[in-house]
Write a protein that holds these residues in place. Structure first.
Motif, PDB file in Angstrom:
ATOM      1  N   ARG A  89      24.521  33.919  44.245  1.00  0.00           N
ATOM      2  CA  ARG A  89      25.565  33.859  43.392  1.00  0.00           C
ATOM      3  C   ARG A  89      25.309  34.342  42.030  1.00  0.00           C
ATOM      4  O   ARG A  89      24.419  33.789  41.460  1.00  0.00           O
ATOM      5  N   LEU A  90      26.232  35.061  41.561  1.00  0.00           N
ATOM      6  CA  LEU A  90      25.782  35.770  39.946  1.00  0.00           C
ATOM      7  C   LEU A  90      27.173  35.403  39.287  1.00  0.00           C
ATOM      8  O   LEU A  90      28.300  35.907  39.576  1.00  0.00           O
ATOM      9  N   GLU A  91      27.075  34.127  38.296  1.00  0.00           N
ATOM     10  CA  GLU A  91      28.055  33.943  37.762  1.00  0.00           C
ATOM     11  C   GLU A  91      27.874  34.496  36.359  1.00  0.00           C
ATOM     12  O   GLU A  91      26.860  34.094  35.602  1.00  0.00           O
ATOM     13  N   ASP A  92      28.836  35.091  35.642  1.00  0.00           N
ATOM     14  CA  ASP A  92      28.732  35.527  34.115  1.00  0.00           C
ATOM     15  C   ASP A  92      29.888  35.060  33.520  1.00  0.00           C
ATOM     16  O   ASP A  92      31.065  34.679  34.004  1.00  0.00           O
ATOM     17  N   GLU A  93      29.642  34.757  31.900  1.00  0.00           N
ATOM     18  CA  GLU A  93      30.829  34.746  31.178  1.00  0.00           C
ATOM     19  C   GLU A  93      30.865  36.146  30.590  1.00  0.00           C
ATOM     20  O   GLU A  93      30.053  36.454  30.108  1.00  0.00           O
ATOM     21  N   GLY A  94      32.325  36.464  30.699  1.00  0.00           N
ATOM     22  CA  GLY A  94      32.526  37.792  30.132  1.00  0.00           C
ATOM     23  C   GLY A  94      33.952  38.239  30.237  1.00  0.00           C
ATOM     24  O   GLY A  94      34.908  37.380  30.342  1.00  0.00           O
ATOM     25  N   PRO A  95      33.943  39.515  30.004  1.00  0.00           N
ATOM     26  CA  PRO A  95      35.707  39.800  30.024  1.00  0.00           C
ATOM     27  C   PRO A  95      36.361  39.558  31.263  1.00  0.00           C
ATOM     28  O   PRO A  95      37.648  39.761  31.304  1.00  0.00           O
ATOM     29  N   GLY A  96      35.504  39.558  32.323  1.00  0.00           N
ATOM     30  CA  GLY A  96      36.382  39.527  33.861  1.00  0.00           C
ATOM     31  C   GLY A  96      36.998  40.828  34.343  1.00  0.00           C
ATOM     32  O   GLY A  96      36.582  42.143  33.490  1.00  0.00           O
ATOM     33  N   ILE A  97      37.122  41.110  35.447  1.00  0.00           N
ATOM     34  CA  ILE A  97      37.743  42.541  36.028  1.00  0.00           C
ATOM     35  C   ILE A  97      39.325  42.186  36.238  1.00  0.00           C
ATOM     36  O   ILE A  97      39.502  41.569  37.282  1.00  0.00           O
ATOM     37  N   PRO A  98      39.886  43.298  35.608  1.00  0.00           N
ATOM     38  CA  PRO A  98      41.456  43.017  35.748  1.00  0.00           C
ATOM     39  C   PRO A  98      41.856  43.377  37.077  1.00  0.00           C
ATOM     40  O   PRO A  98      42.701  43.024  37.678  1.00  0.00           O
ATOM     41  N   ASP A  99      41.250  44.673  37.622  1.00  0.00           N
ATOM     42  CA  ASP A  99      41.454  45.001  38.978  1.00  0.00           C
ATOM     43  C   ASP A  99      40.284  45.400  39.848  1.00  0.00           C
ATOM     44  O   ASP A  99      39.784  46.531  39.642  1.00  0.00           O
ATOM     45  N   ILE A 100      40.016  44.555  40.540  1.00  0.00           N
ATOM     46  CA  ILE A 100      38.900  44.398  41.245  1.00  0.00           C
ATOM     47  C   ILE A 100      38.909  45.713  42.193  1.00  0.00           C
ATOM     48  O   ILE A 100      37.802  46.310  42.568  1.00  0.00           O
TER      49      ILE A 100
ATOM     50  N   GLU B  52      35.073  37.415  42.711  1.00  0.00           N
ATOM     51  CA  GLU B  52      35.981  36.575  42.109  1.00  0.00           C
ATOM     52  C   GLU B  52      36.002  36.702  40.749  1.00  0.00           C
ATOM     53  O   GLU B  52      34.909  36.708  40.025  1.00  0.00           O
ATOM     54  N   SER B  53      37.042  36.865  40.181  1.00  0.00           N
ATOM     55  CA  SER B  53      37.157  37.323  38.597  1.00  0.00           C
ATOM     56  C   SER B  53      38.328  36.880  37.890  1.00  0.00           C
ATOM     57  O   SER B  53      39.308  36.724  38.407  1.00  0.00           O
ATOM     58  N   SER B  54      38.238  36.356  36.421  1.00  0.00           N
ATOM     59  CA  SER B  54      39.168  35.737  35.949  1.00  0.00           C
ATOM     60  C   SER B  54      39.127  36.369  34.430  1.00  0.00           C
ATOM     61  O   SER B  54      38.113  36.434  33.772  1.00  0.00           O
ATOM     62  N   VAL B  55      40.274  37.142  34.232  1.00  0.00           N
ATOM     63  CA  VAL B  55      40.143  37.917  33.008  1.00  0.00           C
ATOM     64  C   VAL B  55      39.936  37.068  31.747  1.00  0.00           C
ATOM     65  O   VAL B  55      40.600  36.152  31.440  1.00  0.00           O
ATOM     66  N   GLY B  56      38.888  37.375  31.006  1.00  0.00           N
ATOM     67  CA  GLY B  56      38.661  36.610  29.674  1.00  0.00           C
ATOM     68  C   GLY B  56      37.681  35.617  29.942  1.00  0.00           C
ATOM     69  O   GLY B  56      37.410  34.943  28.976  1.00  0.00           O
ATOM     70  N   LYS B  57      37.503  35.240  31.259  1.00  0.00           N
ATOM     71  CA  LYS B  57      36.475  34.070  31.367  1.00  0.00           C
ATOM     72  C   LYS B  57      35.305  34.676  31.889  1.00  0.00           C
ATOM     73  O   LYS B  57      34.120  34.458  31.501  1.00  0.00           O
ATOM     74  N   GLY B  58      35.391  35.301  33.147  1.00  0.00           N
ATOM     75  CA  GLY B  58      34.198  35.925  33.756  1.00  0.00           C
ATOM     76  C   GLY B  58      34.356  36.438  35.124  1.00  0.00           C
ATOM     77  O   GLY B  58      35.142  36.314  35.658  1.00  0.00           O
ATOM     78  N   THR B  59      33.106  36.647  35.763  1.00  0.00           N
ATOM     79  CA  THR B  59      33.160  37.142  37.220  1.00  0.00           C
ATOM     80  C   THR B  59      31.970  36.397  37.932  1.00  0.00           C
ATOM     81  O   THR B  59      30.941  36.101  37.203  1.00  0.00           O
ATOM     82  N   THR B  60      32.363  36.062  39.217  1.00  0.00           N
ATOM     83  CA  THR B  60      31.191  35.707  40.043  1.00  0.00           C
ATOM     84  C   THR B  60      31.201  36.543  41.200  1.00  0.00           C
ATOM     85  O   THR B  60      32.253  36.978  41.982  1.00  0.00           O
ATOM     86  N   LEU B  61      29.945  36.947  41.811  1.00  0.00           N
ATOM     87  CA  LEU B  61      29.897  37.599  42.822  1.00  0.00           C
ATOM     88  C   LEU B  61      28.864  36.823  43.900  1.00  0.00           C
ATOM     89  O   LEU B  61      28.013  36.080  43.469  1.00  0.00           O
TER      90      LEU B  61
END
Lengths: 137, 114
Positions: A71-82, A121-130
């Protein structure tokens, strides 16, 4: 066994350290080398993605008898269109990332190719989890 | 092809991993794009590249192969050397271009992966 590694965004000198450590652990556990290669390729691609795109992140590796769950959790810009991000050749990588030999829009498709199960899973402005799962047999 | 013969053919110098000089390699992949190298399914190939940074060493490590040929006498930094030595990766430096290295080695029988 649960392994945890903190990743700093933008720090290419350390990119690959977590993948390297997990590779050593799997070798010690006598996991099939062909499976180890799939794990570390998928993990390294994902680790480079955090360094390239996020501010910071954490890698959690749950090693069980039957396989590994990453599980790779990041704080970042997120992915608008996966779906678009998964398209081979699509990339938003910076020039610096491209100079490191990445950013050709091949990372996410390659993770998918090496994984038995892969979810973003991604949330724009928050981050992405793989979520990446690879079975040992 | 033995690594020792390969090194002679490209007029190379061994930067580290000299203990691997008697080993053999059958396949090569030439690229500056590490993303592309990471899609290679073959193990035990030599990566021929002009990209000299820590990520080219990491890519070789993750690809489960111990051989790297750096073209155009690119500088190997201390960080790169340390990483390579940690994983017992051999680095050879050649003054020739990637095109020339690939051409010489292909003609001498080193096989392409694709």
């Amino acid at each position: 066994m649960l392994l945890e590694y903190k990743i700093e965004g933008g720090d290419f000198t350390q990119a690959g350290y977590a993948s390297s450590q997990i590779k050593k652990t799997l070798k010690q556990l006598n996991v099939d080398p062909a499976v180890i290669k799939r794990v570390v390729i998928a993990l390294y691609e994902a680790e480079v993605n955090i360094v390239a795109h996020a501010y910071r992140g954490v890698i959690y590796a749950q090693v069980e008898g039957s396989g590994i769950k990453l599980r790779l959790e990041d704080e970042g810009p997120g992915i608008p269109d996966i779906e678009r991000a998964m398209t081979p050749g699509f990339s938003t990588a910076s020039q610096q990332v491209r100079e490191m030999g990445f950013g050709a829009g091949m990372g996410l498709p390659n993770i998918s190719d090496n994984a038995d199960s892969f979810k973003i899973e991604s949330s724009v402005g928050k981050g992405t989890t793989l979520y990446i799962e690879i079975k040992f047999r | 092809m033995t690594i020792s013969d390969l090194c002679t053919l490209v007029n190379g110098t061994v930067v580290c991993g000299a203990n691997r000089m008697n080993e053999s390699v059958e396949y090569a992949f030439a690229s500056d794009l590490m993303s592309d190298v990471l899609t290679v399914k073959t193990n035990q190939f030599i990566l021929i590249t002009g990209l000299a940074n820590t990520q080219s060493i990491r890519t070789v490590e993750m690809s489960d192969t111990p051989f790297l040929l750096l073209c155009r006498d690119k500088e190997v930094t201390e960080d790169m050397r340390e990483l390579a030595e940690e994983s017992n990766i051999l680095i050879i430096k050649s003054p020739y271009s990637l095109f020339k290295c690939a051409g010489i080695l292909y003609s001498a029988g080193l096989k392409p992966i694709y």
